[in-house]
Design a protein around this motif. Sequence first.
Motif, PDB file in Angstrom:
ATOM      1  N   THR A  11      -2.212   5.824  -4.871  1.00  0.00           N
ATOM      2  CA  THR A  11      -0.568   6.811  -4.602  1.00  0.00           C
ATOM      3  C   THR A  11       1.019   5.822  -5.154  1.00  0.00           C
ATOM      4  O   THR A  11       1.751   6.970  -5.232  1.00  0.00           O
ATOM      5  CB  THR A  11      -0.903   8.137  -3.492  1.00  0.00           C
ATOM      6  OG1 THR A  11      -0.895   6.467  -2.609  1.00  0.00           O
ATOM      7  CG2 THR A  11      -1.799   8.627  -3.363  1.00  0.00           C
ATOM      8  N   ASP A  12       0.830   4.276  -5.237  1.00  0.00           N
ATOM      9  CA  ASP A  12       1.497   4.366  -6.055  1.00  0.00           C
ATOM     10  C   ASP A  12       2.600   4.062  -4.363  1.00  0.00           C
ATOM     11  O   ASP A  12       4.061   3.926  -4.756  1.00  0.00           O
ATOM     12  CB  ASP A  12       2.507   3.856  -6.996  1.00  0.00           C
ATOM     13  CG  ASP A  12       3.657   3.349  -7.526  1.00  0.00           C
ATOM     14  OD1 ASP A  12       3.278   1.929  -6.534  1.00  0.00           O
ATOM     15  OD2 ASP A  12       4.421   3.962  -8.724  1.00  0.00           O
ATOM     16  N   GLU A  13       2.260   3.830  -3.047  1.00  0.00           N
ATOM     17  CA  GLU A  13       3.330   3.894  -1.808  1.00  0.00           C
ATOM     18  C   GLU A  13       4.290   2.852  -2.132  1.00  0.00           C
ATOM     19  O   GLU A  13       3.704   1.572  -2.479  1.00  0.00           O
ATOM     20  CB  GLU A  13       2.123   4.038  -0.947  1.00  0.00           C
ATOM     21  CG  GLU A  13       3.650   4.244   0.189  1.00  0.00           C
ATOM     22  CD  GLU A  13       3.494   6.103   0.994  1.00  0.00           C
ATOM     23  OE1 GLU A  13       4.160   6.331   1.784  1.00  0.00           O
ATOM     24  OE2 GLU A  13       2.321   6.788   0.583  1.00  0.00           O
ATOM     25  N   THR A  14       5.024   3.042  -1.651  1.00  0.00           N
ATOM     26  CA  THR A  14       6.030   1.907  -1.493  1.00  0.00           C
ATOM     27  C   THR A  14       6.463   2.020   0.328  1.00  0.00           C
ATOM     28  O   THR A  14       6.843   2.201   1.052  1.00  0.00           O
ATOM     29  CB  THR A  14       8.016   2.220  -2.181  1.00  0.00           C
ATOM     30  OG1 THR A  14       7.295   2.508  -3.450  1.00  0.00           O
ATOM     31  CG2 THR A  14       8.598   1.105  -2.016  1.00  0.00           C
ATOM     32  N   TYR A  15       6.459   0.597   0.213  1.00  0.00           N
ATOM     33  CA  TYR A  15       6.163   0.090   1.860  1.00  0.00           C
ATOM     34  C   TYR A  15       6.573  -1.135   2.189  1.00  0.00           C
ATOM     35  O   TYR A  15       6.829  -1.783   1.210  1.00  0.00           O
ATOM     36  CB  TYR A  15       4.920   0.564   2.267  1.00  0.00           C
ATOM     37  CG  TYR A  15       3.887  -0.629   2.178  1.00  0.00           C
ATOM     38  CD1 TYR A  15       3.363  -1.693   2.903  1.00  0.00           C
ATOM     39  CD2 TYR A  15       2.865   0.208   0.963  1.00  0.00           C
ATOM     40  CE1 TYR A  15       2.371  -2.308   2.367  1.00  0.00           C
ATOM     41  CE2 TYR A  15       2.069  -0.819   0.531  1.00  0.00           C
ATOM     42  CZ  TYR A  15       1.698  -1.729   1.138  1.00  0.00           C
ATOM     43  OH  TYR A  15       0.524  -2.577   0.779  1.00  0.00           O
ATOM     44  N   ARG A  16       7.096  -1.769   3.435  1.00  0.00           N
ATOM     45  CA  ARG A  16       8.001  -3.104   3.901  1.00  0.00           C
ATOM     46  C   ARG A  16       6.610  -3.407   4.269  1.00  0.00           C
ATOM     47  O   ARG A  16       6.267  -2.607   5.404  1.00  0.00           O
ATOM     48  CB  ARG A  16       9.260  -2.971   3.942  1.00  0.00           C
ATOM     49  CG  ARG A  16      10.874  -1.989   3.329  1.00  0.00           C
ATOM     50  CD  ARG A  16      11.655  -2.893   4.459  1.00  0.00           C
ATOM     51  NE  ARG A  16      12.748  -1.723   3.333  1.00  0.00           N
ATOM     52  CZ  ARG A  16      12.922  -0.630   4.184  1.00  0.00           C
ATOM     53  NH1 ARG A  16      12.312   0.791   5.037  1.00  0.00           N
ATOM     54  NH2 ARG A  16      13.990   0.853   3.539  1.00  0.00           N
TER      55      ARG A  16
END
Length: 748
Positions: free
Chosen positions: A710-715
């Motif tokens: 899902t191409d999640e963006t997370y730090r």
Amino acid sequence: MKTMFKAALLAGAAWGVAATGAMAQDQASTTSNPAAVDEVVVTARRREESLKDVPVAVSAFSAENPGRQGASDITVLQQTTPNITVQVARGSNSTLISYIRGIGQQDPLWGYEPGVGLYIDDVYVHRPQGAVLDVFDIERIEVLRGPQGTLYGRNTIGGAIKYVTKKLDDEAHGKIKGTYGSYNQTDLLVSGSTPVGGGLSVGGAYAIYKRDGFGSNLTTGAEHYNKDVQAIRLSAEYAPTEDLFFRLAYDKVQDDSNPRHGHRELPALVGGYKVLDTYDTQAGLGDSNSVETEGVSLTGSWNATENLTLKSITASRKGHTTTIIDFDGTPLPTLDIPATYDDRSFSQELQAVYSDENVQGVFGLYYMNSQASGEFDTIAGNLGLSIADGGKVRTQSFAVFVDASANMTDRLKVSVGARATRDHKRSNTFRLFYLGATRSPYQGGTPRPIFATRTNYGAEKTFSEFTPRLSVSYDLNDDLTTYASYSKGFKSGGWDMRGDAAITPQTINGYRPEVVNAYEVGLKGYALDRRLSFASAAFVSKYEDQQVSTQVVVPSGIASSIDNAGSSTLWGVEFESQARMTANLTGTVALGYIHAEYDTFSRFVPAGAPNPLNPSQTIPAGGQIVNVANLYGFQNTPEWTGNVSLTWTGDLAGGTVAVTPMVSYRAAYQQFEQPLPLLDQDAFTLVDLTASWTAPNSNYKLSLTGKNLTDETYRTGGYNFGVATYNNSVIGFYGPPRTVSASLEVKF
């Protein structure tokens, strides 16, 4: 109340499953059931036992698990195991950050001990550099949650991760695996072993992992977030008789990936530098980075009698790191950090393992002699300074430990353990100011006189602790075991390698050891005619003298301190399960909840810094201790973690196809103890999928893997220097985007 209610529901669900199984089966287990899940054997207590019989919260993953999950390194444990954080540290591909049940270490600086012990074939890895272990030629990985001090060498106050490699086969064999994927990912693994004769076998494995960057350094044109790692393992095993076994092993990891400079979360105040795409940077410090670690170990075991085995583990490890991180993310030398780390260690462990029908246990002696050193510059362009921090910590550790279990009745077992540890440490620390915003002489800069000596001292201390453990387990029937345990964990004290004695004079006194007293109850075993295996646990930990690393911006630079912040209470529940729903469909579930809260948090705030309780005021001369328990929280400790996966297997073209979708969830969490909305990570979900086809003779295997679909963006980390002095530098580091790869494996 709401979160406590949710946790109670989770615990109730686990016990409810077990109660159903207990009522359904009072007789012997149906081990002949072809649909039963596989029994898991672990060595969590230094002897082979069924996972059901171990009164410890243990997650075990066999060699095929990481393959089905498309894992290339041990950071996959973060997705599959309750209440843990295992991830790549900011700025590198191979430095490890690990937390278990809220206890760990974010700061990879030399001299600062980890809170989670990492072991390769029972050899303790004492530094986090090069510790992001690649997953190849493994037999299994075990994660032990909670203090493990009675059995494992050092710093297992939070838990331990055991990386167990495969023993060599009796027959010659080899394997080649090639992978190609997104961002020009190109991996190659070659391994094999062969018997030589007379009980001697030799083997080895070589792996190379290459990938273009997820982004670019727009200043230099280099790849950013790329990968360039090589790893090698060699081993020789000698078994002259059935009762004697020796293993000589060597491993090396070389990481030449470019440094990760992070992502600027705010526009720069000077130079007009804007927020870029997630994986891009405009860093001007350069792209040179190198991490090299290697180790050699000799393990010998002798079955002295039918019940007694004597074992020796001798090991030596060393590492060298040269790296840079541009914390301002611009071509300006606002906040540039070139660094060098070195470490080496020697350890010797002796064990006597005894086992008969009623008593099982291990007695051991442990010795480690290690040295960790380093130097880094803080090039502060707006101050016209280069700040050189450096030093060395030498540690000699001695320990004696015992852990024994006795069968009081056919169903009741009592286990008692204890460890006496003595750590003797010697430290040298310096902090020097040089005029000019260029590298100091320690990092190859222009030779020039010291402008100011802020810190320069040597220190020596001995830290000792006795850590007991007690557990009682009871077999409700042949398939279900419940237990209760108490254990104490210990991590020794030390000195802050960044300490500035001019700002925080108490830094020369160092910080004290920290301890945790942990209480746990659990229920584990099988249910539903052994179609379901599960493990559940509820725990409470009282954490005292907690060591917390803090960096605060002050007019003369950055003030660092490692304080024994105070005390905290952590409690939570965990549930793991594997089910065989049909002959072709299996599933796993892992859920964790943790409530982590400071009871007291006494932080030293240097003179001139804002008062955390009233930011409009500054701290007066001499500094001040402030209780900030109500303002602070635990880092890298999401309240909820969860994982669900299914594996379907079937026949296709004469071979076997397996498809494994996996969904993992992590609730919101802080990057540091102090809440930072610009850096703290919101809850996120990762979706992965792996599909494979294995030829009828198992000599060929094709696999397709999709990660973060899902191409999640997370730090995964960050730094906060969001003030004018450092050009508004708030930097975030991110996990990988969506990737897809295909691999071919050939066995011969």
